[in-house]
Design a protein around this motif. Structure first.
Motif, PDB file in Angstrom:
ATOM      1  N   THR A  78     -42.143   4.727  25.852  1.00 40.98           N
ATOM      2  CA  THR A  78     -40.826   4.172  26.157  1.00 40.98           C
ATOM      3  C   THR A  78     -40.109   3.744  24.886  1.00 40.98           C
ATOM      4  O   THR A  78     -38.920   4.036  24.689  1.00 40.98           O
ATOM      5  CB  THR A  78     -40.966   2.959  27.101  1.00 40.98           C
ATOM      6  OG1 THR A  78     -41.586   3.385  28.316  1.00 40.98           O
ATOM      7  CG2 THR A  78     -39.606   2.360  27.414  1.00 40.98           C
ATOM      8  N   ASP A 114     -32.135   5.350  28.790  1.00 41.60           N
ATOM      9  CA  ASP A 114     -32.954   5.062  29.971  1.00 41.60           C
ATOM     10  C   ASP A 114     -33.964   6.196  30.134  1.00 41.60           C
ATOM     11  O   ASP A 114     -33.906   7.208  29.421  1.00 41.60           O
ATOM     12  CB  ASP A 114     -32.079   4.939  31.217  1.00 41.60           C
ATOM     13  CG  ASP A 114     -32.727   4.093  32.310  1.00 41.60           C
ATOM     14  OD1 ASP A 114     -33.955   3.834  32.214  1.00 41.60           O
ATOM     15  OD2 ASP A 114     -32.023   3.707  33.238  1.00 41.60           O
ATOM     16  N   HIS A 115     -34.874   6.030  31.082  1.00 38.51           N
ATOM     17  CA  HIS A 115     -35.828   7.092  31.370  1.00 38.51           C
ATOM     18  C   HIS A 115     -36.242   7.027  32.835  1.00 38.51           C
ATOM     19  O   HIS A 115     -36.186   5.968  33.464  1.00 38.51           O
ATOM     20  CB  HIS A 115     -37.060   6.981  30.471  1.00 38.51           C
ATOM     21  CG  HIS A 115     -37.943   5.810  30.804  1.00 38.51           C
ATOM     22  ND1 HIS A 115     -37.730   4.551  30.279  1.00 38.51           N
ATOM     23  CD2 HIS A 115     -39.035   5.702  31.614  1.00 38.51           C
ATOM     24  CE1 HIS A 115     -38.641   3.722  30.747  1.00 38.51           C
ATOM     25  NE2 HIS A 115     -39.439   4.386  31.569  1.00 38.51           N
ATOM     26  N   SER A 125     -39.561  12.299  32.323  1.00 30.63           N
ATOM     27  CA  SER A 125     -40.948  12.522  31.940  1.00 30.63           C
ATOM     28  C   SER A 125     -41.767  13.023  33.131  1.00 30.63           C
ATOM     29  O   SER A 125     -41.478  12.702  34.285  1.00 30.63           O
ATOM     30  CB  SER A 125     -41.556  11.225  31.399  1.00 30.63           C
ATOM     31  OG  SER A 125     -42.932  11.381  31.141  1.00 30.63           O
ATOM     32  N   GLY A 135     -38.922   6.698  23.035  1.00 28.54           N
ATOM     33  CA  GLY A 135     -37.734   7.269  23.670  1.00 28.54           C
ATOM     34  C   GLY A 135     -36.471   6.526  23.278  1.00 28.54           C
ATOM     35  O   GLY A 135     -35.454   7.155  22.937  1.00 28.54           O
ATOM     36  N   TYR A 136     -36.534   5.202  23.301  1.00 28.59           N
ATOM     37  CA  TYR A 136     -35.364   4.426  22.884  1.00 28.59           C
ATOM     38  C   TYR A 136     -35.064   4.639  21.405  1.00 28.59           C
ATOM     39  O   TYR A 136     -33.900   4.707  20.994  1.00 28.59           O
ATOM     40  CB  TYR A 136     -35.586   2.941  23.175  1.00 28.59           C
ATOM     41  CG  TYR A 136     -35.556   2.589  24.643  1.00 28.59           C
ATOM     42  CD1 TYR A 136     -34.572   3.114  25.476  1.00 28.59           C
ATOM     43  CD2 TYR A 136     -36.521   1.753  25.200  1.00 28.59           C
ATOM     44  CE1 TYR A 136     -34.540   2.799  26.828  1.00 28.59           C
ATOM     45  CE2 TYR A 136     -36.492   1.430  26.545  1.00 28.59           C
ATOM     46  CZ  TYR A 136     -35.505   1.961  27.361  1.00 28.59           C
ATOM     47  OH  TYR A 136     -35.482   1.660  28.706  1.00 28.59           O
ATOM     48  N   GLU A 146     -45.663   8.686  34.210  1.00 28.85           N
ATOM     49  CA  GLU A 146     -45.187   7.331  33.955  1.00 28.85           C
ATOM     50  C   GLU A 146     -45.319   7.034  32.474  1.00 28.85           C
ATOM     51  O   GLU A 146     -46.397   7.165  31.888  1.00 28.85           O
ATOM     52  CB  GLU A 146     -46.009   6.323  34.767  1.00 28.85           C
ATOM     53  CG  GLU A 146     -45.447   4.913  34.722  1.00 28.85           C
ATOM     54  CD  GLU A 146     -44.097   4.799  35.432  1.00 28.85           C
ATOM     55  OE1 GLU A 146     -43.281   3.951  34.998  1.00 28.85           O
ATOM     56  OE2 GLU A 146     -43.869   5.549  36.400  1.00 28.85           O
ATOM     57  N   MET A 147     -44.228   6.641  31.866  1.00 30.72           N
ATOM     58  CA  MET A 147     -44.232   6.465  30.416  1.00 30.72           C
ATOM     59  C   MET A 147     -44.907   5.165  30.015  1.00 30.72           C
ATOM     60  O   MET A 147     -44.656   4.108  30.606  1.00 30.72           O
ATOM     61  CB  MET A 147     -42.794   6.494  29.880  1.00 30.72           C
ATOM     62  CG  MET A 147     -42.116   7.847  30.048  1.00 30.72           C
ATOM     63  SD  MET A 147     -40.408   7.886  29.438  1.00 30.72           S
ATOM     64  CE  MET A 147     -40.658   7.750  27.665  1.00 30.72           C
ATOM     65  N   SER A 148     -45.743   5.243  28.998  1.00 32.03           N
ATOM     66  CA  SER A 148     -46.403   4.060  28.458  1.00 32.03           C
ATOM     67  C   SER A 148     -45.410   3.256  27.639  1.00 32.03           C
ATOM     68  O   SER A 148     -44.336   3.755  27.272  1.00 32.03           O
ATOM     69  CB  SER A 148     -47.574   4.491  27.574  1.00 32.03           C
ATOM     70  OG  SER A 148     -47.083   5.173  26.430  1.00 32.03           O
ATOM     71  N   PRO A 149     -45.739   1.991  27.333  1.00 31.13           N
ATOM     72  CA  PRO A 149     -44.832   1.204  26.483  1.00 31.13           C
ATOM     73  C   PRO A 149     -44.538   1.895  25.153  1.00 31.13           C
ATOM     74  O   PRO A 149     -43.403   1.854  24.662  1.00 31.13           O
ATOM     75  CB  PRO A 149     -45.602  -0.100  26.280  1.00 31.13           C
ATOM     76  CG  PRO A 149     -46.435  -0.224  27.508  1.00 31.13           C
ATOM     77  CD  PRO A 149     -46.850   1.182  27.853  1.00 31.13           C
ATOM     78  N   SER A 192     -39.276   8.963  35.636  1.00 22.14           N
ATOM     79  CA  SER A 192     -40.495   9.762  35.701  1.00 22.14           C
ATOM     80  C   SER A 192     -40.499  10.582  36.984  1.00 22.14           C
ATOM     81  O   SER A 192     -40.020  10.133  38.027  1.00 22.14           O
ATOM     82  CB  SER A 192     -41.734   8.856  35.657  1.00 22.14           C
ATOM     83  OG  SER A 192     -41.736   8.083  34.475  1.00 22.14           O
TER      84      SER A 192
END
Length: 227
Positions: free
Chosen positions: A98, A108-109, A89, A101-102, A92-95, A111
């Motif tokens: 995230t 996994d991810h 990304s 994405g899952y 920074e991915m937000s909850p 940033s």
């Protein structure tokens, strides 16, 4: 002949920005695996269809088909549904992001800007897992081949013994009571054994075909060749 390149696992890097692809290549070069570029989701899907990959590093923000949509296509395909995906990304991915994405199939991810050491460590885990899976598949194939060979040998031995016993029994019956009934019974026994031999040959794929290796000798008993 295989080369050193053939023994390496492939990692697919997907991003529509060349500088991002270059950064991922620089971080993963120390793994000494084959790094393959794709500049769009469509290109990634085509590339995955042509070869097997240990891991996909997939950018979320891309023009056209984004990372979420690309991941969904990857997971719907039988050939690629088990290929691990790490999302990359631009922020920074937000909850919520995230979780999305899952839900799309990522394992996994990371940033950007990412830590090259951390990215390399994550990728190394999945490369190692893929190598172990490949070894397990090869061992399973060898076991299946060995089992089939053992079964064939056992059936060949049993069939050879049955043919011998049937032939001896037929001879005894004809010698002890050479009547029409006994001769008919003996003939039926011989035919039954020959039929059993043919059924086993068909079931085990032992029919002689052009270019095929000969079947075990026990399946072609000399006393039945001319019958």
């Amino acid at each position: 002949m295989s080369s050193a390149e053939d023994t390496k696992d492939k990692i697919l890097l997907v991003d529509d920005q060349p500088e991002n692809l270059l950064a991922m290549e620089a971080a993963l070069s120390a793994l000494d695996q084959t790094l393959v570029r794709a500049s769009s989701g469509e290109e990634a899907l085509k590339t995955l269809n042509d070869d097997e990959f240990a891991l996909v590093l997939l950018a979320i923000q891309m023009s056209g088909m984004d990372g979420y949509e690309t991941a969904a296509h990857i997971k719907r395909r039988l050939r690629t549904r088990d290929t691990p995906i790490i999302f990359v990304s631009a922020y920074e991915m937000s909850p919520h992001a995230t979780f999305r994405g899952y839900a799309a199939g990522a394992v996994d991810h990371v940033s950007r800007p990412f830590d090259p050491w951390a990215l390399r460590a994550k990728a190394a885990v999945f490369v190692d897992l893929h190598q172990k899976n490949v070894q397990l598949r090869k061992q399973a194939a060898l076991l299946r081949t060995g089992t089939a060979t053992d079964l064939l040998a056992q059936l060949s031995t049993l069939l050879s013994d049955a043919e011998t016993q049937a032939h001896d029994l037929t001879g005894q019956l004809q010698a002890q009571a050479p009547s029409a009934t006994v001769r008919t019974t003996a003939s039926r026994l011989e035919r039954a054994v020959r039929s059993l031999r043919q059924v086993l040959q068909d079931a085990l794929g032992l029919q002689e075909e052009p270019g095929a290796p000969p079947a075990p000798a026990s399946l072609y008993s000399p006393r039945h060749r001319d019958q």
